[in-house]
Design a protein around this motif. Structure first.
Motif, PDB file in Angstrom:
ATOM      1  N   ALA A  59      14.591 -16.929  13.994  1.00 41.61           N
ATOM      2  CA  ALA A  59      13.162 -16.407  13.377  1.00 41.61           C
ATOM      3  C   ALA A  59      12.525 -15.781  13.398  1.00 41.61           C
ATOM      4  CB  ALA A  59      12.267 -18.048  14.363  1.00 41.61           C
ATOM      5  N   ALA A  60      12.207 -14.917  14.259  1.00 38.82           N
ATOM      6  CA  ALA A  60      11.674 -13.872  13.983  1.00 38.82           C
ATOM      7  C   ALA A  60      12.278 -12.929  12.923  1.00 38.82           C
ATOM      8  CB  ALA A  60      11.424 -12.969  14.556  1.00 38.82           C
ATOM      9  N   HIS A  61      13.553 -12.698  12.534  1.00 41.23           N
ATOM     10  CA  HIS A  61      14.885 -11.949  12.578  1.00 41.23           C
ATOM     11  C   HIS A  61      14.498 -12.770  10.358  1.00 41.23           C
ATOM     12  CE1 HIS A  61      17.975  -9.799   9.924  1.00 41.23           C
ATOM     13  NE2 HIS A  61      18.642 -10.758   9.585  1.00 41.23           N
ATOM     14  N   ALA A  62      14.176 -13.920  10.619  1.00 42.80           N
ATOM     15  CA  ALA A  62      14.305 -14.869   8.664  1.00 42.80           C
ATOM     16  C   ALA A  62      12.858 -14.048   8.374  1.00 42.80           C
ATOM     17  CB  ALA A  62      14.770 -16.136   9.105  1.00 42.80           C
ATOM     18  N   ALA A  63      12.120 -14.302   9.455  1.00 48.84           N
ATOM     19  CA  ALA A  63      10.486 -14.184   9.054  1.00 48.84           C
ATOM     20  C   ALA A  63      10.490 -12.928   8.192  1.00 48.84           C
ATOM     21  CB  ALA A  63       9.527 -14.881   9.654  1.00 48.84           C
ATOM     22  N   ALA A  64      11.144 -11.842   8.684  1.00 42.49           N
ATOM     23  CA  ALA A  64      10.532 -10.474   8.330  1.00 42.49           C
ATOM     24  C   ALA A  64      10.025  -9.736   6.902  1.00 42.49           C
ATOM     25  CB  ALA A  64      11.785  -9.288   8.924  1.00 42.49           C
ATOM     26  N   ASP A  65       9.521  -9.328   7.168  1.00 42.31           N
ATOM     27  CA  ASP A  65       8.663  -9.227   6.160  1.00 42.31           C
ATOM     28  C   ASP A  65       9.784  -8.023   5.437  1.00 42.31           C
ATOM     29  OD1 ASP A  65       7.163  -7.691   3.777  1.00 42.31           O
ATOM     30  OD2 ASP A  65       5.850  -7.487   4.929  1.00 42.31           O
ATOM     31  N   ARG A  66      10.426  -7.743   4.210  1.00 47.82           N
ATOM     32  CA  ARG A  66      11.179  -7.257   3.397  1.00 47.82           C
ATOM     33  C   ARG A  66      10.815  -7.792   2.032  1.00 47.82           C
ATOM     34  NH1 ARG A  66      14.208 -11.254   6.742  1.00 47.82           N
ATOM     35  NH2 ARG A  66      14.881  -9.609   7.824  1.00 47.82           N
ATOM     36  N   ALA A  67      11.719  -6.186   1.207  1.00 52.78           N
ATOM     37  CA  ALA A  67      11.787  -6.812  -0.480  1.00 52.78           C
ATOM     38  C   ALA A  67      12.854  -7.559  -0.431  1.00 52.78           C
ATOM     39  CB  ALA A  67      10.834  -5.275  -0.913  1.00 52.78           C
ATOM     40  N   VAL A  68      12.687  -8.328  -1.176  1.00 46.58           N
ATOM     41  CA  VAL A  68      14.006  -9.312  -1.691  1.00 46.58           C
ATOM     42  C   VAL A  68      14.686  -9.221  -3.681  1.00 46.58           C
ATOM     43  CG1 VAL A  68      15.519 -11.475  -1.643  1.00 46.58           C
ATOM     44  CG2 VAL A  68      14.488 -10.029   0.322  1.00 46.58           C
ATOM     45  N   GLY A  77      20.721 -18.461 -19.440  1.00 44.30           N
ATOM     46  CA  GLY A  77      19.283 -18.845 -18.578  1.00 44.30           C
ATOM     47  C   GLY A  77      19.587 -17.356 -17.454  1.00 44.30           C
ATOM     48  N   TYR A  78      18.896 -16.964 -17.236  1.00 44.32           N
ATOM     49  CA  TYR A  78      18.388 -16.390 -16.221  1.00 44.32           C
ATOM     50  C   TYR A  78      16.807 -16.259 -15.607  1.00 44.32           C
ATOM     51  CZ  TYR A  78      15.942 -13.605 -20.125  1.00 44.32           C
ATOM     52  OH  TYR A  78      15.545 -12.952 -20.858  1.00 44.32           O
ATOM     53  N   ALA A  79      17.277 -15.811 -14.319  1.00 45.21           N
ATOM     54  CA  ALA A  79      15.316 -15.116 -13.874  1.00 45.21           C
ATOM     55  C   ALA A  79      15.323 -14.156 -12.779  1.00 45.21           C
ATOM     56  CB  ALA A  79      14.952 -16.325 -13.509  1.00 45.21           C
ATOM     57  N   ALA A  80      14.650 -12.976 -12.958  1.00 37.44           N
ATOM     58  CA  ALA A  80      14.550 -11.618 -11.828  1.00 37.44           C
ATOM     59  C   ALA A  80      13.311 -11.801 -11.476  1.00 37.44           C
ATOM     60  CB  ALA A  80      14.841 -11.050 -13.058  1.00 37.44           C
ATOM     61  N   GLY A  81      13.560 -11.372 -10.028  1.00 40.14           N
ATOM     62  CA  GLY A  81      12.346 -11.502  -9.499  1.00 40.14           C
ATOM     63  C   GLY A  81      12.315 -10.915  -8.300  1.00 40.14           C
ATOM     64  N   VAL A  82      10.919 -10.399  -7.549  1.00 38.75           N
ATOM     65  CA  VAL A  82      11.214  -9.723  -6.106  1.00 38.75           C
ATOM     66  C   VAL A  82      10.413 -10.269  -6.300  1.00 38.75           C
ATOM     67  CG1 VAL A  82      10.523  -7.240  -5.435  1.00 38.75           C
ATOM     68  CG2 VAL A  82      11.914  -7.221  -7.076  1.00 38.75           C
ATOM     69  N   PHE A  83      10.315 -10.940  -4.287  1.00 36.75           N
ATOM     70  CA  PHE A  83       9.182 -10.517  -3.558  1.00 36.75           C
ATOM     71  C   PHE A  83       9.564 -10.573  -1.999  1.00 36.75           C
ATOM     72  CE2 PHE A  83      11.844 -14.532  -5.305  1.00 36.75           C
ATOM     73  CZ  PHE A  83      10.934 -15.525  -5.464  1.00 36.75           C
ATOM     74  N   SER A  84       8.068 -10.367  -1.737  1.00 36.14           N
ATOM     75  CA  SER A  84       7.652  -9.147  -0.512  1.00 36.14           C
ATOM     76  C   SER A  84       6.813  -9.707   0.115  1.00 36.14           C
ATOM     77  CB  SER A  84       7.077  -7.735  -1.257  1.00 36.14           C
ATOM     78  OG  SER A  84       6.425  -6.906  -0.345  1.00 36.14           O
ATOM     79  N   GLY A  85       6.410  -9.585   1.573  1.00 28.29           N
ATOM     80  CA  GLY A  85       5.949 -10.180   2.332  1.00 28.29           C
ATOM     81  C   GLY A  85       6.098 -11.589   3.652  1.00 28.29           C
ATOM     82  N   SER A  86       5.578 -11.740   4.129  1.00 30.05           N
ATOM     83  CA  SER A  86       6.213 -12.549   5.356  1.00 30.05           C
ATOM     84  C   SER A  86       4.697 -13.127   5.386  1.00 30.05           C
ATOM     85  CB  SER A  86       6.345 -12.312   6.093  1.00 30.05           C
ATOM     86  OG  SER A  86       6.772 -13.199   7.649  1.00 30.05           O
ATOM     87  N   PRO A  87       4.634 -14.987   5.055  1.00 35.08           N
ATOM     88  CA  PRO A  87       6.381 -15.322   3.569  1.00 35.08           C
ATOM     89  C   PRO A  87       6.160 -14.942   2.747  1.00 35.08           C
ATOM     90  CG  PRO A  87       4.368 -17.016   4.347  1.00 35.08           C
ATOM     91  CD  PRO A  87       3.782 -15.824   4.898  1.00 35.08           C
TER      92      PRO A  87
END
Length: 216
Positions: A59-68, A77-87
């Motif tokens: 659970a901790a590994h899945a929820a870790a703060d990472r930039a994806v 169609g297309y969509a590009a994005g960057v996610f960051s933080g936890s959640p």
């Protein structure tokens, strides 16, 4: 629930990580295994051997703060994005679409001309997807992204690697995870909700073999 269906799982019992750190197997009282594949392998070593500690580590590994970085591509169609933080929170994105005609049922020269036009439209659409990803990911650079997740449909995503003379995405695609996300038309709402898919732990259950004849 896995534990309820298979006679329970002792929290202080064993959990078995595989050699690569990509999965952890929990075994129920009746011998049924649940093979858990967390996102973004490998897991930090060593994985605890007890069920409770191993589950907490997953659970901790899945929820870790990472930039994806996420790139979703379907035909047109297309969509590009960057996610960051936890959640995980969407911090940058670009979506769009290009017209790509469906297949023609006509024959002869007409069909050939239509097919060429369709191929050109598909190539233009893929180029637009690559432009969007290069723009969004480029604001971070490959060194600031921990991973890149691809999704949409596999044929369109594979086409990104085949764009002639376009090497802008090579370093980002090299960070791609082995998990492909099959999604519908990549609209902004689909992109915003995609962490549910790329953060999920996938579980493969195997039913134990029956011992003795079945009761009637």
């Amino acid at each position: 629930m896995f534990a309820q269906r298979h006679g329970g799982v002792t929290l202080d019992g064993p959990a078995t990580p595989d050699e690569t750190g990509a999965a952890v197997t929990f075994t129920a009282a009746d011998g049924a295994p649940a093979e858990c594949h967390p996102p973004f392998p490998p897991l930090p070593a060593p994985v605890p051997g007890a069920v409770r500690a191993a589950a907490e580590a997953l659970a901790a590994h899945a929820a870790a703060d990472r930039a994806v970085g996420v790139l979703l591509v379907r035909l047109g169609g297309y969509a590009a994005g960057v996610f960051s933080g936890s959640p995980a929170r969407l911090v940058d994105s670009k979506t769009g679409s290009r017209q790509v005609h469906g297949r023609s049922a006509a024959g002869g020269w007409s069909q050939q001309r239509f097919a060429r036009r369709r191929e050109n439209q598909a190539a233009t659409a893929l180029r637009a997807a690559a432009d969007a990803a290069a723009e969004v990911f480029g604001r971070y650079g490959p060194d600031r992204l921990d991973a890149v997740v691809l999704g949409g449909d596999k044929r369109s995503a594979a086409g990104l690697r085949e764009l002639r003379g376009d090497t802008r995405l090579e370093k980002y695609l090299a960070k791609g995870t082995g998990r492909f996300l099959t999604v519908p038309d990549p609209r902004p709402a689909v992109l915003r909700d995609i962490p549910r898919a790329f953060l999920a732990t996938r579980i493969r259950l195997t039913e134990p073999e029956s011992i003795g004849p079945a009761r009637r």
